[in-house]
Design an enzyme around this catalytic site. Structure first.
Site, short mmCIF file in Angstrom:
data_model
loop_
_atom_site.label_atom_id
_atom_site.label_comp_id
_atom_site.label_asym_id
_atom_site.label_seq_id
_atom_site.Cartn_x
_atom_site.Cartn_y
_atom_site.Cartn_z
N ASP A 188 0.83 -1.21 0.00
CA ASP A 188 0.00 0.00 0.00
C ASP A 188 0.87 1.26 0.00
O ASP A 188 2.01 1.25 0.45
CB ASP A 188 -0.90 -0.01 1.23
CG ASP A 188 -2.22 0.72 1.01
OD1 ASP A 188 -2.29 1.55 0.08
OD2 ASP A 188 -3.18 0.46 1.76
N GLU A 218 3.57 5.49 -3.19
CA GLU A 218 3.89 6.69 -3.98
C GLU A 218 5.27 7.28 -3.63
O GLU A 218 5.92 7.74 -4.57
CB GLU A 218 2.81 7.75 -3.78
CG GLU A 218 1.43 7.34 -4.23
CD GLU A 218 0.66 6.54 -3.19
OE1 GLU A 218 1.10 6.46 -2.03
OE2 GLU A 218 -0.37 5.96 -3.55
N ASP A 271 -7.98 5.22 -3.03
CA ASP A 271 -9.14 5.46 -2.16
C ASP A 271 -10.17 6.34 -2.86
O ASP A 271 -10.28 7.55 -2.59
CB ASP A 271 -8.68 6.11 -0.86
CG ASP A 271 -7.72 5.23 -0.08
OD1 ASP A 271 -7.65 4.03 -0.37
OD2 ASP A 271 -7.03 5.75 0.81
#
Length: 874
Positions: free
Chosen positions: A492, A495, A563
């Site tokens: 997760d 980035e 999300d």
């Protein structure tokens, strides 16, 4: 304010430096052209690929991350005239204008498909964190009727991005890939690992705060510290600008924070941008038509925003600009989309075969709170006979041990090994969320901190430091992989979240983070993939991650859209985002079906939401991965009532029946550099109307998918691309000519699907999991009307024996003129589970047979033992 400062630097006038050609020298692997200032290196990489590099000093400390594969260099010839230098391979020619130094590109037919703009090459000294660098820019001329796609996964809703400005950075819900594909027969990769502005808009609208609007609201949001409450209040900002000419203008809104909560912009009282989510990228863009004169702007955002609006008149050009670079570097690929992507993968790495179970249904929620919770729901899938292969444990299973401590809290998960064992006994696999962030106060985090293995002033592991990456993997492998035999990994926030490389030095403080700003996920997935191949060599790797970059396909990494919300507009934007991601050559993509942020408890009874959910799930069925997820939601189908459960089962069954087709297409990705989710440019580049369809695509070679992305629909207009032999409606078997829009029945039970004439589709039985039944009897649907081919691929599905030849390929070919289906000799080797004798039930599809989900009536039953056989349609 940091992003604004960077852009203001970019607004300083930049002038081209001397570009006149002084001479050239041919080397074995490139042509070096000496200009007034600096050198231009032109390197043919394949017959249809050339790399262009320009700089004053060509040495670079930046590692080569994208072009890592060794391929045979092509032969090339150099010729010269008074005005030009030409470098030619068998499939393309690069033409250098001696006076301007500008390049143009011709295909094998001699037609120019791309040209640098005269004076479009810009190279300006700059610095970052005290280190010297350059601002580099290259402008290209485009044609008036050209369509351009790519740059990755963006939430602005645009599919054709010609003239559209985009800020290429990695943030939650946005994946920046500096790669474009043109309808004019080329692809272009801008080779820079930092922030890149695509079609930068340099005119600034000065905005002033004009107070607040609306009531302050408190929302629950996910953060890297878990769920937190956040109070939000709208802020209003106003300004004006003047344009000299009527025409189309590109507008980019930057909210001035690391993440946005709302994009809302009006011009002269007309709303041109309006989109909300709990998290949004800081920038978004659109195209508007304006008349000459003064225009008033109102931006409504969060009260702490510092918004800036940029604009530029749209012209026939494409521009790339990077504020942090050592040299200007880009790669041009000539050919159609499949040829471009094939060359790209040959140079950057093959996409390994995903395990077959990853192509079944993936069940996820935020989150299973205990071991009993997870197992109870897993058992319910089997009891209710709802197919499922992979169940996902999201974050916070570490409990009292601290964020991503790589340890289960035994109060919540008392025996993870037993949990995994029970799942395996039910023929299910487990995916576990393992972050790149580790709590510094945890036992493991203190070890990382003592070794200085963090990116400074963050809790993100510094994967750019090989020692830090190795230590991360050592713990990962010993504490999770080897101990519990977990099957798949959810990486997760890679980035990394909050753009945390900016203003920080990486790799032991040796490199400014801005130089590598967009490639953190590359390092994370490389660490996990290569570690897994070493420590669990007989187990196929499957990684789900939230960010990506060119070349990352070689690490068995799929991405998802982060999300996102659940409304119709969000659904539409996921589709355009996925298509523009897929066209960049990265094949594995998915999203949270039903949306991540959901309506709360009302979702279980709200028919409006349930309608949206079913449309999301239909799209998921025809996406590379079929997956459901949801924030603070028990996402199991049965919780939404009998209708939702029944309709979901229909599409689960359809997905599993299509697994022979889908897995064969997955093999096409690995063996032939194919693409499963195909924007229409890939198959219909010359059909202008097809290129204008934002919400249609091909799923593999056969299916035209036209998802319903609006509410209360009973009929849906579907454009059937120009295809001489026409199309079949999958649900009715009715045939249609191509090049027309047809109204298609699309009740809540139906996603519009059309099959290209000449297609051959193998369909298996309904199953509860991917290896439940051997494929001894397959239904082979043949859609006549044109010649067609298909290769049925099979292997052991879970290991890498296919790399040693342990697979089966059975070629099918339909000859329209002879009305004959030929099943060729089986190719490949011996492997466990090889079906040496089997039955193919041939179905000639028409309006009376071979339609929809259920088995068709067998027209011819063929016993097949691996030898070739021909069947004539009677």
């Amino acid at each position: 304010m940091k992003q604004i400062t960077i852009l203001l630097v970019l607004l300083i006038p930049m002038f081209c430096i001397g570009q006149m050609v002084k001479g050239y020298k041919k080397h074995n692997d490139k042509v070096v052209i000496t200009l007034d200032k600096g050198e231009l290196h032109l390197s043919p990489l394949t017959e249809n690929t050339v790399r262009v590099q320009y700089g004053l000093e060509m040495k670079s400390q930046i590692p080569e991350l994208v072009f890592t594969s060794k391929v045979k260099l092509p032969d090339f010839k150099v010729s010269e005239s008074n005005t030009l230098i030409e470098i030619a391979t068998s499939k393309m020619t690069v033409v250098v204008d001696k006076k301007s130094g500008a390049l143009s590109y011709r295909n094998y037919e001699g037609k120019v498909f791309l040209s640098e703009k005269p004076d479009g090459r810009i190279f300006k000294p700059s610095s970052v964190q005290g280190e010297p660098c350059h601002i580099v820019e290259q402008g290209f001329s485009t044609l008036a009727d050209e369509y351009i796609f790519g740059t990755g996964q963006f939430q602005d809703g645009h599919l054709d991005i010609k003239g559209l400005p985009r800020r290429l950075t990695q943030v939650n819900t946005q994946i920046a890939i500096p790669f474009i594909m043109s309808s004019k027969g080329y692809g272009l990769l801008w080779h820079n690992y930092g922030l890149t502005d695509f079609n930068p808009a340099d005119n600034v609208v000065n905005l002033k705060p004009a107070g607040t609007s609306g009531e302050a609201i408190t929302v629950a949001v996910t953060t890297t510290n878990g769920t937190q409450k956040e109070t939000r209040q709208d802020g209003v900002f106003t300004g004006n600008f003047t344009v000299k000419d009527n025409g189309e203008y590109a507008i980019m809104l930057d909210v001035g924070q690391k993440m946005a909560r709302k994009w809302q912009l009006t011009i002269d009282g007309k709303e041109v941008i309006n989109f909300k989510n709990h998290w949004l990228p800081p920038t978004t863009s659109t195209l508007v038509k304006l008349t000459a004169g003064k225009h008033d702007i109102v931006v409504t955002g969060e009260k702490n925003d510092l918004p800036v609006v940029y604009y530029r008149k749209v012209t026939n050009e494409t521009v790339f600009r990077s504020p942090v670079a050592n040299k200007l570097d880009y790669v041009v690929f000539a050919g159609n989309s499949d040829e471009v992507i094939s060359s790209y993968r040959n140079l950057t790495g093959q996409a390994p075969l995903m395990p077959i179970w990853s192509l079944g249904y993936i069940h996820c929620r935020e989150r299973f709170t205990t071991q009993d919770d997870l197992l109870e729901n897993a058992r319910a899938f089997r009891e209710k006979k709802l197919p499922m292969d992979l169940i996902v444990q999201d974050w916070q299973y570490w409990g009292k041990y601290g964020w991503n401590s790589m340890k289960f809290d035994e109060d919540l998960f008392p025996d993870p090994a037993a949990m995994v064992k029970e799942l395996h006994q039910m023929n299910m696999r487990l995916m576990l969320s393992v972050w790149s962030k580790i709590d510094k106060e945890s036992v493991l985090g203190k070890e990382f901190n003592n070794k200085k293995y963090y990116i400074p002033n963050t809790e993100w592991v510094d994967f750019f430091n090989p020692d830090a990456a190795n230590f991360y993997w050592k713990n990962f492998s010993e504490k999770l992989l080897k101990r519990y035999e977990i099957d798949a990994w959810w990486q997760d926030a890679t980035e990394p979240e909050n753009d945390d490389l900016v203003n920080r030095k990486i790799n032991n403080g040796t490199i400014p983070g801005e130089q590598m700003r967009n490639v953190y996920s590359m390092y994370v997935t490389k660490t996990v993939y290569e570690g897994s191949r070493k420590d669990a060599p007989d187990k196929r790797v499957f990684i789900l991650t939230r960010s990506g970059f060119s070349g990352q396909q070689r690490y068995a990494a799929a991405v998802w859209t982060g999300d996102v919300g659940n409304d119709w507009e969000t659904l539409r934007r996921q589709l355009t985002a996925g298509l523009n991601y897929s066209i960049t050559g990265l094949p594995w993509w998915t999203f949270d079906a039903g949306g991540f942020f959901r309506p709360g408890k009302s979702q279980y009874t709200d028919t409006k939401f349930q309608e949206r959910f079913l449309r999301w799930f239909q799209l998921a069925t025809f996406s590379p991965l079929q997956r459901v997820h949801g924030y603070q939601t028990n996402t199991e189908f049965w919780r939404f009532g009998e209708k939702v459960e029944a309709e979901s089962l229909k599409y689960l069954n359809l997905r599993y029946r299509l697994l022979p087709y889908i897995y064969s297409q997955a093999a096409d990705i690995t063996f032939k550099n194919g693409t499963l989710m195909r924007p229409l440019i890939m198959d219909f580049a010359n059909d202008t109307k097809a290129l204008q369809q934002n919400y249609q695509y091909m799923f593999g070679s056969a299916f035209l998918v036209a998802p319903v992305v609006s509410e209360e629909v009973e009929n849906w207009d579907v454009y059937l691309p120009e295809n001489q032999s026409g199309w079949f409606n999958f649900w009715t078997g009715k045939q249609y000519k191509g090049g027309q829009t047809v109204q298609t029945a699309a009740s809540l039970s139906t996603i519009p699907l059309y099959i290209k004439s000449g297609s051959i589709i193998p369909m298996g039985e309904k199953m509860q999991y991917t290896n439940e039944k051997p494929a001894e009897n397959l239904e082979i649907r043949v859609y006549t009307g044109a010649n067609g081919k298909f290769e049925l691929y099979e292997d052991e599905g879970v290991n890498y024996n296919y790399e040693k030849g342990a697979f089966s390929m059975i070629p099918f070919e339909w000859n329209e003129q002879k009305q004959t289906l030929t099943i060729g000799k089986r190719k490949g080797g011996i492997f466990k589970g090889l079906i040496e004798n089997r039955v193919f039930n041939i179905v000639w599809v028409d309006e009376s047979n071979g339609v929809g989900l259920e088995n068709g009536k067998t027209n011819v039953s063929i016993k097949y033992n691996g030898s070739g056989i021909a069947i004539r349609k009677k």
